[in-house]
Design a protein around this motif. Structure first.
Motif, short mmCIF file in Angstrom:
data_model
loop_
_atom_site.label_atom_id
_atom_site.label_comp_id
_atom_site.label_asym_id
_atom_site.label_seq_id
_atom_site.Cartn_x
_atom_site.Cartn_y
_atom_site.Cartn_z
N GLN A 200 -2.59 6.42 -4.95
CA GLN A 200 -3.92 5.82 -4.93
C GLN A 200 -4.67 6.10 -3.63
N GLN A 201 -3.99 6.62 -2.62
CA GLN A 201 -4.60 6.70 -1.31
C GLN A 201 -5.78 7.66 -1.27
N GLU B 45 -4.37 1.06 2.39
CA GLU B 45 -4.24 2.29 1.61
C GLU B 45 -5.02 3.44 2.25
N LYS C 125 -8.76 5.96 -2.72
CA LYS C 125 -9.29 4.91 -1.87
C LYS C 125 -10.07 5.48 -0.70
N GLN D 140 2.18 2.77 -3.18
CA GLN D 140 1.26 3.35 -4.14
C GLN D 140 0.54 4.56 -3.53
N ALA E 274 0.82 -1.21 0.00
CA ALA E 274 0.00 0.00 0.00
C ALA E 274 0.86 1.26 0.00
#
Length: 224
Positions: free
Chosen positions: A144-145, A211, A148, A141, A138
């Motif tokens: 992407q948090q 994430e 998410k 990346q 997690a």
């Protein structure tokens, strides 16, 4: 009866698992393989429910074998056996669709219990694998948090609590005990969360929980 296949290039590992599987009344060993290519053929021919898959093997590794089996018609669920030196491989297996991750130094009976859990519809990650590998997955990346976290806004507080426990590696039975609800209710929550977040399986929910900072990091609020 749960149909199990073993895939590992070390005969001693297969022999040890074979012994305990044959002693279990609810498990049936339907085949063995020593390479990823053999595993793909075995999945098609023997139709196992669960494949216990090594990662590092000749000809074709466990990641590519997992990818091909998951994409194929067999419907077999893959449980990957790994060591802590296999981090990059495990990330690949996550993306390939593995339903569970276990470490090779676990007791044989624990591995059999994991087979039963995955066969019942729960994804499973050994706690040590969850905390080290999925957290790293997690944090690698960060872009992407935000997305998410926004996605998590569509779930209720109770569902968020269940997702936190999933991210901590708990099974449906353990979640039910922690929240003082029935196992059936826990399963219903998991099904709703999967649908709301558009997740393929429980492993993806674990990744989302990390994430979003629900577990594992400084911002985490999950169970220890």
């Amino acid at each position: 009866m749960i149909r199990v296949a073993l895939v590992d290039d070390q005969p001693l590992v297969r022999a040890a698992l074979q012994m305990v599987i044959e002693e279990a009344e609810d498990l049936e060993l339907v085949g063995e393989a020593g390479t990823g290519a053999e595993a793909v053929r075995l999945a098609e021919q023997a139709a196992p429910d669960i494949i216990v898959m090594d990662i590092r093997m000749p000809e074709m590794d466990g990641i590519e074998a997992t990818r091909q089996i998951v994409a194929g018609p067999s419907g077999a669920q893959i449980i990957v056996l790994t060591t802590f030196d296999d981090d990059a491989y495990v990330y690949g297996a996550l993306r390939a669709g593995a339903a569970g991750f276990l470490v090779k130094d676990m007791a044989l009976e624990q591995i059999l219990d994991a087979v039963r859990v995955v066969a019942a519809g729960d994804g499973l990650l050994a706690p040590a694998v969850t905390r080290r590998l999925i957290k790293d997955f997690a944090s690698a990346q960060p872009s992407q948090q935000t997305e998410k976290v926004r996605e998590l806004s569509g779930i209720t507080e109770r569902e968020r609590e269940v997702l936190t426990l999933i991210g901590s590696g708990l099974t449906n039975t353990e979640i039910a005990g922690r929240l003082h609800i029935s196992v059936a209710t826990a399963k219903t929550y998991v099904t709703r969360i999967l649908a709301k977040l558009g997740a393929r399986d429980r492993v993806q929910l674990v990744i989302m929980a990390y994430e979003a900072g629900l577990v594992g990091g400084p911002a985490g609020t999950g169970a220890k």
